[in-house]
Design an enzyme around this catalytic site. Structure first.
Site, PDB file in Angstrom:
ATOM      1  N   ARG A 158     -68.484 -69.971  66.949  1.00  0.00           N
ATOM      2  CA  ARG A 158     -67.595 -69.239  65.962  1.00  0.00           C
ATOM      3  C   ARG A 158     -68.712 -68.888  64.736  1.00  0.00           C
ATOM      4  NH1 ARG A 158     -64.710 -68.966  69.539  1.00  0.00           N
ATOM      5  NH2 ARG A 158     -62.426 -69.096  69.293  1.00  0.00           N
ATOM      6  N   SER A 194     -56.773 -69.516  64.551  1.00  0.00           N
ATOM      7  CA  SER A 194     -57.222 -70.933  64.123  1.00  0.00           C
ATOM      8  C   SER A 194     -57.694 -70.989  62.736  1.00  0.00           C
ATOM      9  CB  SER A 194     -58.416 -71.253  65.086  1.00  0.00           C
ATOM     10  OG  SER A 194     -57.927 -71.415  66.655  1.00  0.00           O
ATOM     11  N   GLU A 252     -62.445 -72.066  59.789  1.00  0.00           N
ATOM     12  CA  GLU A 252     -62.695 -71.028  60.551  1.00  0.00           C
ATOM     13  C   GLU A 252     -62.486 -69.668  59.706  1.00  0.00           C
ATOM     14  OE1 GLU A 252     -61.066 -68.575  63.649  1.00  0.00           O
ATOM     15  OE2 GLU A 252     -61.550 -69.808  64.826  1.00  0.00           O
TER      16      GLU A 252
HETATM   17  P1  FAD Z   1     -61.496 -59.414  59.066  1.00  0.00           P
HETATM   18  O1  FAD Z   1     -60.573 -60.573  58.911  1.00  0.00           O
HETATM   19  O2  FAD Z   1     -61.116 -58.007  58.477  1.00  0.00           O
HETATM   20  O3  FAD Z   1     -62.821 -59.815  58.274  1.00  0.00           O
HETATM   21  C1  FAD Z   1     -63.161 -61.110  59.002  1.00  0.00           C
HETATM   22  C2  FAD Z   1     -64.966 -61.263  58.195  1.00  0.00           C
HETATM   23  O4  FAD Z   1     -65.619 -59.958  58.856  1.00  0.00           O
HETATM   24  C3  FAD Z   1     -64.824 -60.925  56.868  1.00  0.00           C
HETATM   25  O5  FAD Z   1     -65.674 -61.692  56.087  1.00  0.00           O
HETATM   26  C4  FAD Z   1     -65.268 -59.574  56.747  1.00  0.00           C
HETATM   27  O6  FAD Z   1     -65.706 -59.033  55.357  1.00  0.00           O
HETATM   28  C5  FAD Z   1     -65.995 -59.335  57.542  1.00  0.00           C
HETATM   29  N1  FAD Z   1     -66.220 -57.898  58.450  1.00  0.00           N
HETATM   30  C6  FAD Z   1     -65.274 -57.277  58.890  1.00  0.00           C
HETATM   31  N2  FAD Z   1     -65.658 -56.177  59.451  1.00  0.00           N
HETATM   32  C7  FAD Z   1     -67.006 -55.930  59.390  1.00  0.00           C
HETATM   33  C8  FAD Z   1     -68.078 -55.147  59.389  1.00  0.00           C
HETATM   34  N3  FAD Z   1     -67.830 -53.895  60.067  1.00  0.00           N
HETATM   35  N4  FAD Z   1     -69.335 -55.407  58.933  1.00  0.00           N
HETATM   36  C9  FAD Z   1     -69.546 -56.623  58.223  1.00  0.00           C
HETATM   37  N5  FAD Z   1     -68.682 -57.507  57.907  1.00  0.00           N
HETATM   38  C10 FAD Z   1     -67.201 -57.219  58.537  1.00  0.00           C
HETATM   39  N6  FAD Z   1     -60.787 -65.364  67.073  1.00  0.00           N
HETATM   40  C11 FAD Z   1     -61.601 -65.706  68.240  1.00  0.00           C
HETATM   41  O7  FAD Z   1     -62.480 -65.817  67.933  1.00  0.00           O
HETATM   42  N7  FAD Z   1     -60.800 -66.088  69.059  1.00  0.00           N
HETATM   43  C12 FAD Z   1     -59.444 -66.065  69.397  1.00  0.00           C
HETATM   44  O8  FAD Z   1     -58.894 -66.510  70.168  1.00  0.00           O
HETATM   45  C13 FAD Z   1     -58.717 -65.451  68.237  1.00  0.00           C
HETATM   46  N8  FAD Z   1     -57.349 -65.713  68.151  1.00  0.00           N
HETATM   47  C14 FAD Z   1     -56.723 -65.229  67.172  1.00  0.00           C
HETATM   48  C15 FAD Z   1     -55.283 -65.196  66.939  1.00  0.00           C
HETATM   49  C16 FAD Z   1     -54.597 -64.512  66.087  1.00  0.00           C
HETATM   50  C17 FAD Z   1     -52.915 -64.708  66.136  1.00  0.00           C
HETATM   51  C18 FAD Z   1     -55.221 -64.233  64.900  1.00  0.00           C
HETATM   52  C19 FAD Z   1     -54.384 -63.673  63.692  1.00  0.00           C
HETATM   53  C20 FAD Z   1     -56.467 -64.257  64.761  1.00  0.00           C
HETATM   54  C21 FAD Z   1     -57.358 -64.713  65.995  1.00  0.00           C
HETATM   55  N9  FAD Z   1     -58.671 -64.558  65.791  1.00  0.00           N
HETATM   56  C22 FAD Z   1     -59.412 -65.191  66.978  1.00  0.00           C
HETATM   57  C23 FAD Z   1     -59.518 -64.257  64.670  1.00  0.00           C
HETATM   58  C24 FAD Z   1     -59.754 -63.019  64.381  1.00  0.00           C
HETATM   59  O9  FAD Z   1     -59.031 -62.212  65.121  1.00  0.00           O
HETATM   60  C25 FAD Z   1     -61.016 -62.704  64.720  1.00  0.00           C
HETATM   61  O10 FAD Z   1     -62.006 -63.457  63.668  1.00  0.00           O
HETATM   62  C26 FAD Z   1     -61.609 -61.185  64.458  1.00  0.00           C
HETATM   63  O11 FAD Z   1     -62.955 -60.832  64.767  1.00  0.00           O
HETATM   64  C27 FAD Z   1     -61.376 -60.526  62.931  1.00  0.00           C
HETATM   65  O12 FAD Z   1     -61.396 -59.418  62.811  1.00  0.00           O
HETATM   66  P2  FAD Z   1     -60.838 -58.580  61.612  1.00  0.00           P
HETATM   67  O13 FAD Z   1     -61.435 -56.994  62.028  1.00  0.00           O
HETATM   68  O14 FAD Z   1     -59.447 -58.738  61.514  1.00  0.00           O
HETATM   69  O15 FAD Z   1     -61.738 -59.055  60.568  1.00  0.00           O
HETATM   70  N1  EPU Z   2     -54.027 -79.401  71.498  1.00  0.00           N
HETATM   71  C1  EPU Z   2     -53.022 -80.087  71.191  1.00  0.00           C
HETATM   72  N2  EPU Z   2     -51.854 -79.823  70.359  1.00  0.00           N
HETATM   73  C2  EPU Z   2     -51.857 -78.498  69.813  1.00  0.00           C
HETATM   74  C3  EPU Z   2     -52.866 -77.590  70.169  1.00  0.00           C
HETATM   75  C4  EPU Z   2     -53.912 -78.122  71.224  1.00  0.00           C
HETATM   76  O1  EPU Z   2     -53.076 -81.192  71.628  1.00  0.00           O
HETATM   77  O2  EPU Z   2     -50.879 -78.276  69.193  1.00  0.00           O
HETATM   78  C5  EPU Z   2     -55.122 -79.660  72.599  1.00  0.00           C
HETATM   79  C6  EPU Z   2     -54.483 -79.765  73.852  1.00  0.00           C
HETATM   80  O3  EPU Z   2     -55.166 -80.555  74.587  1.00  0.00           O
HETATM   81  C7  EPU Z   2     -55.262 -78.398  74.434  1.00  0.00           C
HETATM   82  C8  EPU Z   2     -56.565 -78.382  73.499  1.00  0.00           C
HETATM   83  O4  EPU Z   2     -56.143 -78.730  72.453  1.00  0.00           O
HETATM   84  O5  EPU Z   2     -55.524 -78.521  75.842  1.00  0.00           O
HETATM   85  C9  EPU Z   2     -57.103 -76.817  73.396  1.00  0.00           C
HETATM   86  O6  EPU Z   2     -55.891 -75.977  72.988  1.00  0.00           O
HETATM   87  P1  EPU Z   2     -56.046 -74.535  73.336  1.00  0.00           P
HETATM   88  O7  EPU Z   2     -56.192 -74.173  74.470  1.00  0.00           O
HETATM   89  O8  EPU Z   2     -54.774 -73.800  72.597  1.00  0.00           O
HETATM   90  O9  EPU Z   2     -57.240 -74.036  72.361  1.00  0.00           O
HETATM   91  P2  EPU Z   2     -57.840 -74.455  71.178  1.00  0.00           P
HETATM   92  O10 EPU Z   2     -59.136 -75.025  71.298  1.00  0.00           O
HETATM   93  O11 EPU Z   2     -56.994 -74.886  70.090  1.00  0.00           O
HETATM   94  C10 EPU Z   2     -59.402 -72.267  70.928  1.00  0.00           C
HETATM   95  C11 EPU Z   2     -59.933 -71.194  69.764  1.00  0.00           C
HETATM   96  C12 EPU Z   2     -58.819 -70.184  69.877  1.00  0.00           C
HETATM   97  C13 EPU Z   2     -59.015 -69.622  71.300  1.00  0.00           C
HETATM   98  C14 EPU Z   2     -58.433 -70.573  72.402  1.00  0.00           C
HETATM   99  C15 EPU Z   2     -58.311 -70.298  73.752  1.00  0.00           C
HETATM  100  C16 EPU Z   2     -61.147 -72.530  68.191  1.00  0.00           C
HETATM  101  C17 EPU Z   2     -61.256 -72.852  66.781  1.00  0.00           C
HETATM  102  N3  EPU Z   2     -60.092 -71.728  68.530  1.00  0.00           N
HETATM  103  O12 EPU Z   2     -58.247 -73.016  70.328  1.00  0.00           O
HETATM  104  O13 EPU Z   2     -59.246 -69.044  69.118  1.00  0.00           O
HETATM  105  O14 EPU Z   2     -57.778 -68.690  71.393  1.00  0.00           O
HETATM  106  O15 EPU Z   2     -59.550 -71.952  72.148  1.00  0.00           O
HETATM  107  O16 EPU Z   2     -59.639 -70.518  74.088  1.00  0.00           O
HETATM  108  O17 EPU Z   2     -62.062 -72.581  68.756  1.00  0.00           O
HETATM  109  C18 EPU Z   2     -59.213 -68.407  66.668  1.00  0.00           C
HETATM  110  O18 EPU Z   2     -60.409 -68.682  66.732  1.00  0.00           O
HETATM  111  O19 EPU Z   2     -58.595 -68.013  65.933  1.00  0.00           O
HETATM  112  C19 EPU Z   2     -58.520 -68.795  67.873  1.00  0.00           C
HETATM  113  C20 EPU Z   2     -57.169 -68.608  68.265  1.00  0.00           C
END
Ligand code: FAD
Ligand code: EPU
Length: 336
Positions: A164, A236, A332
Site C-alpha cells: 500500500r 480499508s 491507508e
Molecule cells: P482517489 O481517491 O481519487 O485518489 C487517491 C490519491 O491518489 C489522492 O492522493 C489523489 O490525489 C491521488 N491521485 C489520484 N489520481 C492521480 C493521478 N492520476 N496522478 C497523481 N495522483 C493521483 N484498494 C486496494 O488497494 N485494494 C482493495 O481491495 C480496495 N478495495 C476497496 C473497496 C472499496 C469499497 C473502496 C471504496 C475502496 C477500496 N480500495 C482498495 C481503495 C481504492 O479503491 C484505491 O486506493 C484506488 O486506487 C483509489 O483510486 P481513485 O481513483 O478513487 O483515487
Molecule cells: N478479519 C476479522 N474480522 C473482520 C475482518 C477481518 O477477523 O471483521 C480477519 C480474518 O481473520 C480474515 C482476515 O482478517 O481472514 C483478512 O480479512 P480480509 O480477507 O477481508 O482482508 P483484509 O486483510 O481485511 C485486505 C486489504 C483489502 C483487500 C483484501 C483482500 C488492506 C488494508 N486491506 O483486507 O483492501 O481487498 O485484503 O485481499 O490490506 C483496501 O485496501 O481498501 C481494501 C479493501
C-alpha cells in the site's frame, strides 16, 4: 475548459463527505491538464488531482483547485506470443481495464477485479487484493511534476512500490501527476489462488478460466464489502500492521488464536480487521459512523457523518487497539 467555483465534492468522494472546493474542473485530455495546472500553479493555488475519490477523506473544504481527471483509453503498445503491453490513460476506470484484460484473456489483474477508482491512482498505493498487487504487472508510468510541468517516466524500480505504498504516496505526494500507466499482462494462464477466500476456485482445477476467477472475486467482494454507491466508505481505513517475529511470539502468548500471515518478503502481517473486531468495534455505530458489520476494517458513513465524527470514531478504534495489543494502526486512506 470550464472552471466552477465553490463546488460540492460530495458526489466525487465515496465517503460522501459534504465539502466544497474553491475551484473545480473536469479534464478530458492531457493538453488541457497541463495548461490548467500551469495557470493555477502560477496563481499560487494548491492543486488536488482527483480520480474516483475512493481512497480519500476530506477533513475540510479544499482551498485550491480540484482537478477531476477523466481521460479515457486503453491501447495495445506491443505484443508477442507470451505477453501484451497495454497503455491506459489515467482517468480510465480501473475495473474497465480489468474487464478489458479478462475479455481478451490477458492474465495478471483478474484478482484485482472490482477495486474502485482509476488506473491513474492504482500505482499511488500499489493496489492489492487476493494475493495480487499492481506491481506484479506494472511496466512504467508517465506524468509530470506540478511544480515545473517537467515530464518523467517511472520504471518499476523507480516507483518504490511496497505494501500500500509507492514513491507517489510518499516523497512525491501531491507533487507529480500520473497521466498514463503501462501494464505487461501475460497470455499464459498463471492463476494466483492461494488466498483463503479462493479455496473454492482451486477445486475447479483444469476448468478454471480467467472469467471464473473474476466472477468469484466479485462474488466474494460483494459478500463482505459495502458498495460505495450505496453506503459511503473508502475501503480499508487502516493498513494491516507489519510486526517482528519477536512481537509475534509475545502476542501469541497473550492471544493464542491470533491470525497472522507471512508475506513473500517474509514480513509478518496481522489483519487489522481482527484486532479491531477483538476490541469490540465490529458493527458498532456512533451517530452516522460505524465499523461495517461484515468487515470491521471498513468504516462507513450511513448518510450524514461529518469528517470530524469519522476522525473521532477512528481515533477511538486506534486507541483501543493500542491499549489491548500495543499496536499502532496506520491509516491507508488519504486525508485532505
Ligand atoms: P482517489 O481517491 O481519487 O485518489 C487517491 C490519491 O491518489 C489522492 O492522493 C489523489 O490525489 C491521488 N491521485 C489520484 N489520481 C492521480 C493521478 N492520476 N496522478 C497523481 N495522483 C493521483 N484498494 C486496494 O488497494 N485494494 C482493495 O481491495 C480496495 N478495495 C476497496 C473497496 C472499496 C469499497 C473502496 C471504496 C475502496 C477500496 N480500495 C482498495 C481503495 C481504492 O479503491 C484505491 O486506493 C484506488 O486506487 C483509489 O483510486 P481513485 O481513483 O478513487 O483515487
Ligand atoms: N478479519 C476479522 N474480522 C473482520 C475482518 C477481518 O477477523 O471483521 C480477519 C480474518 O481473520 C480474515 C482476515 O482478517 O481472514 C483478512 O480479512 P480480509 O480477507 O477481508 O482482508 P483484509 O486483510 O481485511 C485486505 C486489504 C483489502 C483487500 C483484501 C483482500 C488492506 C488494508 N486491506 O483486507 O483492501 O481487498 O485484503 O485481499 O490490506 C483496501 O485496501 O481498501 C481494501 C479493501
Amino acid at each position: 475548459m470550464k472552471i466552477k467555483e465553490n463546488y460540492s465534492l460530495q458526489e466525487l468522494n465515496t465517503f460522501k463527505i459534504d465539502v466544497k472546493s474553491k475551484y473545480f474542473i473536469e479534464i478530458e485530455n492531457e493538453s488541457d491538464l497541463k495548461e490548467i495546472v500551469k495557470e493555477y500553479k502560477s496563481k499560487g493555488e494548491k492543486i488536488l488531482l482527483l480520480g474516483g475519490g475512493s481512497n480519500i477523506l476530506f477533513t475540510k473544504d479544499f482551498d485550491g483547485l480540484v482537478v477531476h481527471l477523466i481521460t479515457k483509453g486503453i491501447d495495445i503498445v506491443s505484443q508477442d506470443d507470451d505477453s501484451v503491453l497495454i497503455d491506459c490513460k489515467a482517468g480510465e476506470e480501473w475495473d474497465e481495464v480489468v474487464q478489458f484484460a479478462v475479455n481478451n484473456e490477458y492474465y495478471g489483474i483478474e484478482n484485482l477485479s472490482l477495486i474502485p477508482g482509476t488506473i491513474g491512482a492504482a500505482p499511488i498505493q500499489n493496489i492489492g487484493a487476493y494475493g495480487a498487487e499492481l506491481k506484479d504487472v506494472f511496466y512504467s508510468l508517465d506524468g509530470f511534476y506540478t511544480a515545473d510541468l517537467v515530464e518523467k517516466s517511472f520504471s518499476l524500480g523507480e516507483s518504490e512500490f511496497g505494501y500500500r505504498d509507492s514513491i507517489f504516496k510518499s516523497e512525491l505526494k501531491d507533487k507529480f501527476i500520473i497521466t498514463s500507466v503501462k501494464l505487461r499482462l501475460s497470455k499464459e494462464k498463471n492463476f494466483k489462488l492461494n488466498y483463503r477466500d479462493l479455496a473454492d476456485l482451486n477445486k475447479l482445477r483444469k476448468n478454471i478460466t480467467i472469467k471464473k476467477v473474476r466472477d468469484h472475486i466479485i462474488k466474494v467482494r460483494e459478500s463482505k464489502l459495502p458498495n460505495p454507491k450505496v453506503i459511503g466508505n473508502a475501503g480499508s481505513f487502516y493498513k494491516n500492521p507489519e510486526i517482528s517475529a519477536k512481537q509475534l511470539t509475545n502476542l501469541i502468548d497473550q492471544n493464542p488464536d491470533l491470525p497472522y500471515f507471512k508475506s513473500p518478503d517474509r514480513k509478518i502481517k496481522l489483519p487489522a480487521g481482527w484486532l479491531i473486531e477483538q476490541c469490540g468495534w465490529k458493527g458498532k455505530r456512533e451517530g452516522d459512523v460505524a465499523s461495517y458489520h461484515r468487515q470491521a476494517l471498513i468504516i462507513i458513513n450511513y448518510g450524514n457523518a461529518t469528517s470530524q465524527s469519522i476522525l473521532n470514531f477512528t481515533q477511538e478504534i486506534k486507541d483501543s487497539v493500542i491499549s489491548k495489543f500495543g499496536i499502532e494502526l496506520e491509516t491507508e486512506v488519504n486525508f485532505y
